[in-house]
Design a protein around this motif. Structure first.
Motif, PDB file in Angstrom:
ATOM      1  N   VAL A 197      -5.311   8.638   5.877  1.00  0.00           N
ATOM      2  CA  VAL A 197      -5.870   7.752   5.931  1.00  0.00           C
ATOM      3  C   VAL A 197      -4.861   6.561   5.677  1.00  0.00           C
ATOM      4  CG1 VAL A 197      -7.861   6.537   4.535  1.00  0.00           C
ATOM      5  CG2 VAL A 197      -7.742   8.897   4.755  1.00  0.00           C
ATOM      6  N   LYS A 198      -5.276   5.528   6.538  1.00  0.00           N
ATOM      7  CA  LYS A 198      -4.373   4.208   6.437  1.00  0.00           C
ATOM      8  C   LYS A 198      -5.212   3.120   5.741  1.00  0.00           C
ATOM      9  CE  LYS A 198      -0.576   1.603   7.257  1.00  0.00           C
ATOM     10  NZ  LYS A 198      -0.983   0.486   6.677  1.00  0.00           N
ATOM     11  N   THR A 199      -4.638   2.673   4.457  1.00  0.00           N
ATOM     12  CA  THR A 199      -5.256   1.285   4.043  1.00  0.00           C
ATOM     13  C   THR A 199      -4.798  -0.006   4.685  1.00  0.00           C
ATOM     14  OG1 THR A 199      -5.917   2.719   2.123  1.00  0.00           O
ATOM     15  CG2 THR A 199      -6.047   0.176   2.181  1.00  0.00           C
ATOM     16  N   GLY A 200      -5.463  -0.613   4.839  1.00  0.00           N
ATOM     17  CA  GLY A 200      -4.787  -1.826   5.448  1.00  0.00           C
ATOM     18  C   GLY A 200      -3.889  -2.808   4.596  1.00  0.00           C
ATOM     19  N   SER A 201      -3.000  -3.445   5.131  1.00  0.00           N
ATOM     20  CA  SER A 201      -1.935  -4.258   4.153  1.00  0.00           C
ATOM     21  C   SER A 201      -2.630  -5.586   3.856  1.00  0.00           C
ATOM     22  CB  SER A 201      -0.963  -4.568   5.137  1.00  0.00           C
ATOM     23  OG  SER A 201      -0.203  -3.269   5.399  1.00  0.00           O
ATOM     24  N   ILE A 202      -3.966  -5.848   4.215  1.00  0.00           N
ATOM     25  CA  ILE A 202      -4.530  -7.048   3.946  1.00  0.00           C
ATOM     26  C   ILE A 202      -4.891  -7.226   2.327  1.00  0.00           C
ATOM     27  CG2 ILE A 202      -6.994  -6.185   4.048  1.00  0.00           C
ATOM     28  CD1 ILE A 202      -7.744  -8.764   5.336  1.00  0.00           C
TER      29      ILE A 202
ATOM     30  N   LYS B 120      -5.850  -7.429  -1.336  1.00  0.00           N
ATOM     31  CA  LYS B 120      -7.019  -6.749  -1.928  1.00  0.00           C
ATOM     32  C   LYS B 120      -7.498  -5.556  -1.032  1.00  0.00           C
ATOM     33  CE  LYS B 120      -8.171 -10.532  -4.885  1.00  0.00           C
ATOM     34  NZ  LYS B 120      -9.430 -11.221  -5.683  1.00  0.00           N
ATOM     35  N   GLY B 121      -6.828  -5.223  -0.221  1.00  0.00           N
ATOM     36  CA  GLY B 121      -7.456  -4.107   0.682  1.00  0.00           C
ATOM     37  C   GLY B 121      -7.514  -2.739   0.067  1.00  0.00           C
ATOM     38  N   GLY B 122      -6.966  -2.558  -1.177  1.00  0.00           N
ATOM     39  CA  GLY B 122      -7.033  -1.174  -1.846  1.00  0.00           C
ATOM     40  C   GLY B 122      -8.359  -1.177  -2.393  1.00  0.00           C
ATOM     41  N   THR B 123      -8.679  -0.016  -2.925  1.00  0.00           N
ATOM     42  CA  THR B 123      -9.694   0.253  -3.762  1.00  0.00           C
ATOM     43  C   THR B 123      -9.668   1.183  -4.845  1.00  0.00           C
ATOM     44  OG1 THR B 123     -12.147   0.640  -3.461  1.00  0.00           O
ATOM     45  CG2 THR B 123     -10.613   2.083  -2.358  1.00  0.00           C
ATOM     46  N   ASP B 124     -10.696   1.117  -5.855  1.00  0.00           N
ATOM     47  CA  ASP B 124     -10.692   2.004  -7.021  1.00  0.00           C
ATOM     48  C   ASP B 124     -11.833   2.713  -6.980  1.00  0.00           C
ATOM     49  OD1 ASP B 124      -8.240   0.966  -8.359  1.00  0.00           O
ATOM     50  OD2 ASP B 124      -9.414  -0.899  -9.045  1.00  0.00           O
TER      51      ASP B 124
ATOM     52  N   ARG C 187      -3.318  -0.924  -1.171  1.00  0.00           N
ATOM     53  CA  ARG C 187      -2.936  -1.677  -0.180  1.00  0.00           C
ATOM     54  C   ARG C 187      -1.744  -1.003   0.545  1.00  0.00           C
ATOM     55  NH1 ARG C 187      -0.632  -7.778  -0.987  1.00  0.00           N
ATOM     56  NH2 ARG C 187      -0.259  -8.315   1.174  1.00  0.00           N
ATOM     57  N   GLY C 188      -1.795  -1.021   1.889  1.00  0.00           N
ATOM     58  CA  GLY C 188      -0.833  -0.493   2.696  1.00  0.00           C
ATOM     59  C   GLY C 188      -0.497   0.699   2.865  1.00  0.00           C
ATOM     60  N   ASN C 189      -1.109   1.680   2.091  1.00  0.00           N
ATOM     61  CA  ASN C 189      -0.786   3.052   1.827  1.00  0.00           C
ATOM     62  C   ASN C 189      -1.270   3.797   3.039  1.00  0.00           C
ATOM     63  OD1 ASN C 189       0.256   2.780  -0.763  1.00  0.00           O
ATOM     64  ND2 ASN C 189      -1.519   4.262  -1.676  1.00  0.00           N
ATOM     65  N   LEU C 190      -0.490   4.948   3.335  1.00  0.00           N
ATOM     66  CA  LEU C 190      -0.590   6.063   4.368  1.00  0.00           C
ATOM     67  C   LEU C 190      -0.818   7.259   3.385  1.00  0.00           C
ATOM     68  CD1 LEU C 190      -1.381   6.923   6.983  1.00  0.00           C
ATOM     69  CD2 LEU C 190       1.373   7.422   7.466  1.00  0.00           C
ATOM     70  N   ASP C 191      -2.067   7.654   3.060  1.00  0.00           N
ATOM     71  CA  ASP C 191      -2.255   8.799   2.057  1.00  0.00           C
ATOM     72  C   ASP C 191      -2.627  10.119   2.925  1.00  0.00           C
ATOM     73  OD1 ASP C 191      -1.815   7.260   0.123  1.00  0.00           O
ATOM     74  OD2 ASP C 191      -3.851   6.481   0.303  1.00  0.00           O
ATOM     75  N   ALA C 192      -2.123  11.259   2.605  1.00  0.00           N
ATOM     76  CA  ALA C 192      -2.664  12.612   2.981  1.00  0.00           C
ATOM     77  C   ALA C 192      -3.581  13.340   2.045  1.00  0.00           C
ATOM     78  CB  ALA C 192      -1.313  13.100   3.334  1.00  0.00           C
TER      79      ALA C 192
ATOM     80  N   TYR D 113     -10.357  -2.091   2.828  1.00  0.00           N
ATOM     81  CA  TYR D 113     -10.353  -2.061   4.103  1.00  0.00           C
ATOM     82  C   TYR D 113      -9.570  -0.730   4.739  1.00  0.00           C
ATOM     83  CZ  TYR D 113      -9.362  -4.263   8.432  1.00  0.00           C
ATOM     84  OH  TYR D 113      -9.199  -4.520   9.729  1.00  0.00           O
ATOM     85  N   CYS D 114     -10.209  -0.045   5.364  1.00  0.00           N
ATOM     86  CA  CYS D 114      -9.730   1.136   5.907  1.00  0.00           C
ATOM     87  C   CYS D 114      -9.066   0.668   7.374  1.00  0.00           C
ATOM     88  CB  CYS D 114     -10.751   2.083   6.052  1.00  0.00           C
ATOM     89  SG  CYS D 114     -10.164   3.798   6.954  1.00  0.00           S
ATOM     90  N   ASP D 115      -7.929   0.895   7.790  1.00  0.00           N
ATOM     91  CA  ASP D 115      -7.354   0.758   9.023  1.00  0.00           C
ATOM     92  C   ASP D 115      -7.792   1.933  10.136  1.00  0.00           C
ATOM     93  OD1 ASP D 115      -5.792  -0.169  11.199  1.00  0.00           O
ATOM     94  OD2 ASP D 115      -4.065  -0.209  10.126  1.00  0.00           O
ATOM     95  N   TYR D 116      -7.341   3.083   9.533  1.00  0.00           N
ATOM     96  CA  TYR D 116      -7.673   4.297  10.394  1.00  0.00           C
ATOM     97  C   TYR D 116      -7.587   5.659   9.783  1.00  0.00           C
ATOM     98  CZ  TYR D 116      -2.620   5.322  10.759  1.00  0.00           C
ATOM     99  OH  TYR D 116      -1.396   5.704  10.349  1.00  0.00           O
ATOM    100  N   VAL D 117      -8.314   6.616  10.139  1.00  0.00           N
ATOM    101  CA  VAL D 117      -8.501   8.156   9.581  1.00  0.00           C
ATOM    102  C   VAL D 117      -8.172   8.975  10.978  1.00  0.00           C
ATOM    103  CG1 VAL D 117      -9.736   9.653   8.690  1.00  0.00           C
ATOM    104  CG2 VAL D 117     -10.172   7.429   8.259  1.00  0.00           C
TER     105      VAL D 117
END
Length: 217
Positions: free
Chosen positions: A70-75, A77-81, A116-121, A150-154
């Motif tokens: 899962v890729k979170t956008g680099s925009i 405040k794109g990350g979430t709790d 923000r900006g993470n690529l998580d597995a 902000y989700c970039d892709y899954v």
């Protein structure tokens, strides 16, 4: 002489069509008396542990392994709790539901997921559905100090017993938030109407950039 009796055992975990016979010989008055009335029989004591292991192995062969990147956008405040729920579906509307995505995280206990900006597995087991996985539902519960995401892709990979590996790329490119457009905490990407045309072994892509991603794969 005491006859062979039933032994109470929990078979609720065993499959319905499996026939499990358990016999326990009760003490007889004498070996000679027992041998006169019965032919030589070899009795096997079956423990609860053995049955549980059998049932677990049976269930495991009916499950598939799903891995998601899962890729979170680099925009900003794109990350979430917030808690994110993922539902994967096939052309027959069968589903694999992950109520809390972070619970499937495989990047360590101290890792901060969906920043923000993470690529998580993420990886876990669930019921086997048809391939390719063609529908994605992402839902945020809107909780936490910053709920917007902000989700970039899954990217979803699935495999299981007697199944070839299948990969689907969902290009989300969207906010899940109340205060930023499209002002929705759920996003659904559905490419099941095209799933029948998916080539075996190739990556199936769904989303705004599906054609570009398919040609690049």
């Amino acid at each position: 002489m005491n006859l062979i009796t039933e032994h109470n055992i929990n078979t609720s975990a065993a499959p319905a069509h499996a026939h499990i016979f358990v016999a326990v010989a009760m003490p007889s008055p004498s070996p000679s008396t027992f041998s006169k009335d019965y032919k030589t029989v070899q009795l096997h004591r079956t423990s609860h542990l053995t049955l549980n292991a059998f049932a677990h192995k049976f269930r495991a062969t009916r499950e598939c392994v799903y891995t998601m990147y899962v890729k979170t956008g680099s925009i900003i405040k794109g990350g979430t709790d917030s808690k994110i729920t993922v539902t994967l579906s096939d052309v027959k509307a069968r589903e694999v539901r992950v109520p809390k995505l972070k619970a499937w995280g495989i990047m360590g206990h101290n890792h901060n997921y969906l920043e923000r900006g993470n690529l998580d597995a993420f990886s876990g087991r669930g019921p086997c559905i048809d391939t390719p996985v063609c529908r994605l539902n992402l839902t945020s519960d809107g909780s936490g100090s910053h709920h917007g995401w902000y989700c970039d892709y899954v990217e979803v990979t699935s495999t299981g017993p007697h199944k070839s590996c299948s990969q689907t790329f969902f290009y989300v490119d969207q906010w899940l938030a109340r205060d930023i457009g499209p002002y929705n905490l759920t996003v659904v990407l559905d490419g099941c109407h095209r799933a029948q045309y998916a080539r075996c072994g190739s990556r199936f892509s769904v989303g705004n950039n599906a054609n570009k991603l398919s040609s690049a794969s």
